[in-house]
Design an enzyme around this catalytic site. Structure first.
Site, PDB file in Angstrom:
ATOM      1  N   LYS A 183       0.844  -1.200   0.000  1.00  0.00           N
ATOM      2  CA  LYS A 183       0.000   0.000   0.000  1.00  0.00           C
ATOM      3  C   LYS A 183       0.876   1.246   0.000  1.00  0.00           C
ATOM      4  O   LYS A 183       1.555   1.540   0.974  1.00  0.00           O
ATOM      5  CB  LYS A 183      -0.925   0.050   1.219  1.00  0.00           C
TER       6      LYS A 183
ATOM      7  N   GLU B 255       9.896   0.769  10.585  1.00  0.00           N
ATOM      8  CA  GLU B 255      10.899   1.814  10.428  1.00  0.00           C
ATOM      9  C   GLU B 255      10.170   3.114  10.674  1.00  0.00           C
ATOM     10  O   GLU B 255       9.344   3.529   9.855  1.00  0.00           O
ATOM     11  CB  GLU B 255      11.508   1.714   9.029  1.00  0.00           C
TER      12      GLU B 255
ATOM     13  N   CYS C 186      13.053  10.551   7.667  1.00  0.00           N
ATOM     14  CA  CYS C 186      12.946  10.037   9.030  1.00  0.00           C
ATOM     15  C   CYS C 186      14.295  10.088   9.735  1.00  0.00           C
ATOM     16  O   CYS C 186      14.358  10.266  10.941  1.00  0.00           O
ATOM     17  CB  CYS C 186      12.397   8.615   9.016  1.00  0.00           C
TER      18      CYS C 186
ATOM     19  N   GLU D 224       9.486  15.049  16.399  1.00  0.00           N
ATOM     20  CA  GLU D 224       9.884  15.024  14.997  1.00  0.00           C
ATOM     21  C   GLU D 224       9.050  16.039  14.221  1.00  0.00           C
ATOM     22  O   GLU D 224       7.824  15.973  14.231  1.00  0.00           O
ATOM     23  CB  GLU D 224       9.673  13.617  14.431  1.00  0.00           C
TER      24      GLU D 224
END
Lengths: 481, 323
Positions: free
Chosen positions: A183, A257, A291, A388
């Site tokens: 996906k 991850e 990331c 983040e």
């Protein structure tokens, strides 16, 4: 104004042929999904590019069944060397169609064409080449004498590197003998759909790769499907935790991850000009939608003024604007939602007393844009030092001793990446050994290679992708096998 | 950054130990990073109006060079004619900045340039026992005096690479200072270009150290190479030198020029050099007084590209003149 203003050098979009709508790629064919359609846009202009099918749980079921059938009847019975040939073929086609992929990636994601052309697409092809070589050598990977695939793998990827993350997921899965239901991210489905065409062009047996577009609900249906043997996810820590909770008590394997808040540590003996480049590359590469971005800059206090002066000077040269222009350094933010998140956290930085400085530049009026920004005077207690941001916003902190640098770098729930800048080899190794991060870069940042394992400590994830370690995530070992 | 200092105040003393200490304390250059930055800047796409600007700018920055044992007066006259009017079919093509010749041909070059209306084209002479620099100081000084009295307004000296590589930075500094003195002071001085011969210095750390030595000793320009050694003006070497002049300007307020010489043969190479300048020192350096390209074959490729831009099609080697 410089007399040497670069005239616009736009990459032509004539090479891509975007359909007005796309279905779901299941069992080697595009079919209409059971769900509704949604629009996918170019985030740099808000132009609607195409209509995309939203995969329902019935569609996911169809895709998983196709993948199971392909696994049982074709892919698991095929000699490994034959599997490898398909991967080589896919890799070569990706190289041949590299410009098409690069243009499409930039249109749908907003990243500069220079990056999609020079980094995303070549690396994506490299992942297929690398894993193609492993396909018939798995018994020599140090993972047992006869490692076995899991079967059907469900993969969910993010919008920051749509094609590259696809290749990080699909290449090892196929090389190890699994079949795939993938996906793509809701906002960036187009290169995955072009990849579906590459699978057909390569003659990949139907059902080995299935691509089901959609948003969170589509992903959730894939995670909870009972006939999926393994989940591989790249995305936010919040969703990663939800996936972990969902599969508890099942036999599903999982690799995650997730997010990061990478520390980029600058010692006073660092090679200064290259360090400035590394800081810029660490946080402004891909608009900071990375990331493993070096989003916390830790500068040794005795050189921090000089570093900041050089950094501001360098940042004022960044070329922000049309991602399709070959000279653009920083492109568009991927979505209105992400722009909102960046703006909210930056405002929190202002309110908590950090000082903001941004590249002086004119931002386009259409689309989603955020000027490259640094915050100085940031402390460990600020939200912008802990959360983040996933955007072109850098938090600058200082340290006095190497031990303090390590303490501050590790004082985060994340542990994905870190960078160390010093001309002294012994200090580099000493520091790297103490950083709790899956990747530590020495005198460079944001370098990727298919041979090198990538993954996180702590809330940055489980498992590794790439290299020999990455193969382990797609093979059953020991008692599992 | 710290307050503006004079060139001499930066060095507390011209004592050899002080010079060595200064040079060794300069920030290191990371090879991978420097090469990566140069490679990234090489991807800049310079099209249409910016290409027109860059090509004419590059022509005006050329030191048109002949440095052969076989050079004759006739050859130098031909070079001078080309320097003044590079494209005989198009008077809008700018003159080059200078012609660069050996010492004994300076007189004929100056005389011929003046006689054909090339007063604005400088004559640069290579001196100090070019290219190796292996001669006594007395010879190097006399070599330079000869060139200046014959009419050279620019002196391209070589450094003593042997002294540099053995760590005798003081000797290199003293030699440059002595030649600088011969070049004189004030507006009418001969401009001093100091050739580092980066192909023999090999590391980028050495390039940065030699750049600073030359600037501290009074160089008007720092120059990559003699053209006799390969590699010469590679993009990362020029990048490191540009960073050095940028930092020197920030500390002293003095703008030192950079001359990239050797290995730049195509218009594309030259435009890449201009991009390096534009994005390292900034556009102040996009001027023949602060950036030069030492070349011979390059000029014809620039002219071919220039013709292509104005006519829309490529001509061929018979439509530009032999040097």
């Amino acid at each position: 104004m410089s007399p040497f203003e670069y005239a616009p050098a736009p990459e032509s979009r004539a090479i891509v042929d975007i359909a007005s709508s796309y279905g779901l790629f299941i069992n080697g064919e595009f079919i209409n999904g059971a769900g509704t359609a949604y629009k996918t846009i170019n985030p740099a202009t808000e132009e609607v590019l195409s209509e995309i099918a939203e995969g329902s749980s019935a569609d996911i079921d169809l895709a998983v069944k196709a993948a199971r059938r392909a696994y049982a009847k074709v892919w698991s019975k095929m000699p490994a060397a034959e599997r490898g040939k398909y991967l080589y073929r896919i890799a070569r086609i990706m190289q041949e169609r590299a410009r098409e992929f690069a243009v499409l990636e930039t249109l749908n994601n907003g990243k500069p064409i220079r990056e999609s052309r020079d980094i995303d697409v070549p690396l994506a092809a490299a992942h297929f080449f690398y894993h193609a070589g492993w396909a018939d050598k798995l018994e020599h990977a140090g993972l047992g004498s006869a490692p076995k695939p899991h079967g059907v793998v469900g993969q969910i990827i993010p919008w920051n590197f749509p094609l590259l993350m696809l290749s990080w997921k699909v290449a090892p899965a196929l090389a190890t003998g699994n079949t795939v239901v993938l996906k793509p991210a809701e906002t960036t489905p187009l290169t995955a759909l072009l990849f579906a065409d590459v699978c057909r062009q390569a003659g990949l047996p139907p059902g080995v790769v299935n691509i089901v577009t959609g948003a969170g609900a589509t992903g959730a249906a894939l995670v909870s499907h009972p006939d999926v043997n393994k989940i591989a996810f790249t995305g936010s820590t919040k969703v990663g935790k939800a996936i972990a909770r969902e599969i508890v008590g099942t036999k599903k394997s999982v690799t995650l991850e997730l997010g990061g808040k990478g520390a980029n540590i600058v010692f006073d003996d660092a090679p200064m000009d290259e360090t400035i480049e590394g800081i810029v590359n660490g946080i402004f590469f891909n608009q900071g939608h990375v990331c493993c971005a070096g989003s916390r800059l830790l500068i040794q206090e005795n050189v921090h003024e000089e570093v900041l002066e050089r950094l501001r000077h360098r940042m004022s040269q960044l070329r922000v604007g049309d991602p399709m222009d070959k000279n653009t350094d920083v492109g568009a933010i991927n979505s209105a939602a992400q722009l909102g998140r960046i703006t909210e956290l930056a405002t929190a930085g202002d309110n908590e007393g950090a000082q903001r400085w941004s590249t002086p530049c004119d931002l386009p009026t259409k689309g989603f844009w955020y000027a490259p920004t640094i915050f100085t005077g940031v402390t460990q207690a600020h939200r912008i030092a802990r959360e983040e941001i996933f955007g072109p916003v850098l938090s600058v902190l200082t340290f006095r001793t190497p031990a303090e640098a390590i303490e501050k770098a590790n004082n985060t729930p994340y542990g994905l990446s870190a960078g160390v800048w010093t001309d002294k080899g012994s200090r580099l190794l000493w520091t790297a050994a103490r950083l709790r991060a899956g990747v530590v870069w020495g005198n460079t940042f944001n370098r990727f290679d298919p041979t090198s394992p990538f993954g996180g400590y702590k809330e940055s994830g489980w498992g590794r992708e790439g290299g020999r370690h990455g193969l382990a995530a797609y093979l059953k070992q020991g008692e599992q096998a | 950054m710290s307050a503006i200092l004079t060139r001499t105040a930066l060095l507390r003393s011209t004592d050899h130990d002080a010079i060595k200490q200064f040079v060794l304390a300069l920030p290191a250059v990371d090879q991978v990073g420097a090469e990566g930055r140069a490679a990234m800047l090489a991807t800049r796409s310079i099209k249409t109006s910016s290409k027109v600007y860059a090509i004419d700018k590059a022509i005006s920055m050329i030191d048109l060079t002949t440095l052969e044992g076989a050079d004759t007066q006739g050859k130098v006259r031909a070079l001078c004619a080309k320097a003044v009017r590079p494209d005989p079919t198009d008077s809008t093509a700018p003159s080059v900045a200078a012609v660069c010749v050996y010492n004994d041909l300076v007189g004929i070059a100056r005389e011929h340039l003046d006689s054909i209306g090339g007063q604005n084209v400088a004559v640069a002479a290579v001196t100090t026992a070019f290219p190796s620099g292996r001669a006594s100081m007395a010879v190097k000084l006399q070599d330079t005096r000869d060139a200046i009295s014959a009419g050279a307004s620019e002196i391209d000296m070589v450094i003593d690479r042997g002294a540099f590589l053995s760590g005798n930075y003081g000797k290199v500094f003293d030699e440059i200072s002595a030649i600088k003195e011969v070049c004189g002071d004030g507006e009418k001085r001969a401009h001093l270009k100091v050739i580092l011969e980066t192909g023999e210095l090999v590391t980028y750390d050495n390039v940065r150290r030699a750049s600073w030595l030359a600037m501290l000793a009074g160089a008007d320009f720092i120059k990559t190479s003699t053209g006799k050694i390969s590699p010469a003006a590679t993009p990362p070497v020029v990048l490191v030198m540009l960073e050095s002049v940028r930092d020197f300007y920030a500390k002293t307020g003095t703008r030192v020029g950079v001359k990239a010489a050797g290995g730049i043969r195509t218009a594309k190479d030259a435009i890449k050099q201009l991009v390096l300048v534009n994005e390292t020192t900034g556009s102040d350096w996009l001027d023949p007084t602060l950036f030069r390209i030492g070349a011979s074959a390059l000029l014809n490729d620039l002219l071919l590209q220039r013709q292509k831009l104005s006519t829309g099609h490529y001509s061929g080697p018979n439509y530009v003149t032999l040097d």
